[in-house]
Structures are given as C-alpha cells and as structure tokens.
Design an enzyme around this catalytic site. Structure first.
Site, PDB file in Angstrom:
ATOM      1  N   ASN A 198     -36.715 -14.347  30.662  1.00  0.00           N
ATOM      2  CA  ASN A 198     -36.235 -13.135  31.316  1.00  0.00           C
ATOM      3  C   ASN A 198     -35.349 -13.488  32.496  1.00  0.00           C
ATOM      4  OD1 ASN A 198     -37.431 -10.837  29.860  1.00  0.00           O
ATOM      5  ND2 ASN A 198     -39.373 -11.764  30.448  1.00  0.00           N
ATOM      6  N   HIS A 228     -35.861 -24.520  36.428  1.00  0.00           N
ATOM      7  CA  HIS A 228     -34.601 -23.834  36.162  1.00  0.00           C
ATOM      8  C   HIS A 228     -33.527 -24.372  37.109  1.00  0.00           C
ATOM      9  CE1 HIS A 228     -36.958 -20.957  33.889  1.00  0.00           C
ATOM     10  NE2 HIS A 228     -37.648 -20.636  34.976  1.00  0.00           N
TER      11      HIS A 228
END
Length: 276
Positions: A198, A228
């Site tokens: 998401n 990330h």
C-alpha cells in the site's frame, strides 16, 4: 478571557473498520484519549472474537455492520481487507464526511471514490503509513517530478500468499538469498501484492501517478524488517530516503503504520501541526 469562537468545539466521532494489528492499536489509543476525538463505533467480521478486548476498554464502542457506521461517526478509519474499501469509504465521503484509508492500493481500482468525495465535500486521507518522505514527494509534485522509484525488501514470510506469488508459482519457501520477484509499476504492484505494498500506492498518489511510479520488490530470508527505499528526481530536488520497519503481529504490516494513523488523528485538533 477566551472568545466564543475559541471555546471547545464538538468532539469528532470516530469509527474504526477492522480490528487487526493496526485497528486494534488505533482503538486502544482512542480509548486512552486523543484531544477532540471520541471512539463511537467499530465494525469487525467476527464480533465474538473481539468481544473481550472491546469490553476491557474504558468506554466500549458500539459494534456495528459496516453500513451502519456512517450514522454514528464523522470519520471512519479503514483498517480492513482491501476488498471492503468501497463499502467502508463510499457512505462517508458520499455525505461529506472523511475516510482515513490504509488500503491505498484499493484506491487505484476505485478512483471514482475520489470524485465522489469531491462532488459531496468529503475527504479521503491516506496516512504516511510505513513510508517516509511523502511530504517531500507531495511538495515536489507541485513542480515537476521526472521519476520515482521505490525498492521494497521484505522477509520471505511477509510476502506469503500474495496474488502475484501464487499466480506465478513462486515457491518463496525455497528462496535462500535476496531475490527480486517483481519489477513494474505501482499499479501492477498494488494488484499483485495488495496486503504488502500500500506504500507504493500512497507514493504514487503523492507523486506522478501509479503508472509512472516504478517499484521493485525483493524477498530476502535474512531480513527481519520491511525495508523501503525511495529515489526521486524532480525539477526542485533530487532525494532518496530509506526506512526499515519493524513488523507488527501481522508480518505483512509494519508497526509504524498504526502509529502513523494515531499521529494523523492527533493532528486533526492539534494546536500545532508539523509537516505538509
């Protein structure tokens, strides 16, 4: 002396849809108290499973089906499977209320919800979640962004069951070292890994859109955190950012995601707000 317009405003009524790893922490924070907010209702697929947890709250909320939440709340926080996003969000934004959406990937398939909110004076809020630097990306998008790439590295079990993994017959249990399993657009990533990235959808919505935002996904059995890294090229700045998130009880979700929602809620009535 406090002028009449500075006196306390009515509390905002909050509903939470879903009591998984994120929803449960948000409910507990609301029950402990967030200025100007009150928890009025929750919706869960199996009420009996959560009965004792809810009974232990200082002020237990009403437990209602999704379609009844809009009658008791001004804001709904979506912490549910992505397949339920439309049924949770549409009633709120359709009558000018607010929906806080964690399943940002679902917005790429239901972008008409954004138009519904616009037509009716509602608002969809996507918290920063497990990512970093969305303020910078949003600011850069006021100018011109040339490229956005995100590289996500996850422990193997955090990717188990993803549609992309199943459809491509990838036996992730046999992975012994870092392996790139996906390289494509944020839109494709959101479809293939709806419970995992998401963050990719949120990044794309903040910047240059889901088809221009590029995503790599790696499975790494040596990792214990979700990692990330974002790289952005724009006419105002070149920047890169990385974050290593501790998984919550749900290995697909970082612990910081729930904290991000709580921080978002605290901003709603805060006297000082930091960040775009």
């Amino acid at each position: 002396m406090v002028s009449p317009d500075k006196r306390s405003r009515p509390e905002l009524r909050i509903a939470v849809a879903g009591l998984g790893a994120i929803g449960a922490k948000v409910v507990e924070a609301l029950d402990r108290g967030i200025d100007g907010l009150v928890l009025t209702a929750v919706s869960v697929q199996n009420p009996e499973k959560h009965r004792s947890r809810l009974a232990n709250l200082t002020t237990p909320p009403a437990v209602l089906p999704i379609e009844a939440l809009v009658e008791l709340a001004d804001i709904v926080i979506e912490c549910a499977p992505s397949t339920l996003v439309r049924s949770i969000v549409a009633p709120f934004v359709g009558c000018g209320k607010t929906a806080v959406v964690l399943s940002a990937g679902a917005l790429l398939d239901h972008d008409d919800l954004i138009e519904l909110a616009k037509q009716n004076g509602g608002q969809i809020v996507v918290p920063t979640g497990a990512l970093i630097g969305l303020d910078a990306v949003t600011a850069a998008a006021v100018g011109k962004i040339h490229s956005v790439r995100m590289v996500t590295r996850k422990p193997v079990r955090g990717l188990a069951g993803a549609p992309y993994i199943v459809e491509n017959n990838i036996d992730i249990e046999q992975i012994t070292g870092p392996l790139k399993i996906f390289d494509g657009s944020a839109r494709e990533a959101a479809k293939g890994f709806p419970a995992n990235v998401n963050v990719a959808a949120a990044l794309s919505l903040a910047g240059i859109g889901p088809d221009q935002t590029k995503i790599e996904i790696w499975a790494d059995p040596a990792l214990t955190r979700n990692v990330h890294r974002i790289e952005v090229e724009s006419d105002s700045a070149r920047f890169s950012m990385s974050i290593e998130n501790v998984p919550s009880e749900n290995p697909k979700t970082g612990l910081i995601t729930a904290l991000s929602v709580i921080a978002c809620l605290r901003k709603l009535r805060a006297s000082l707000r930091i960040g775009t």
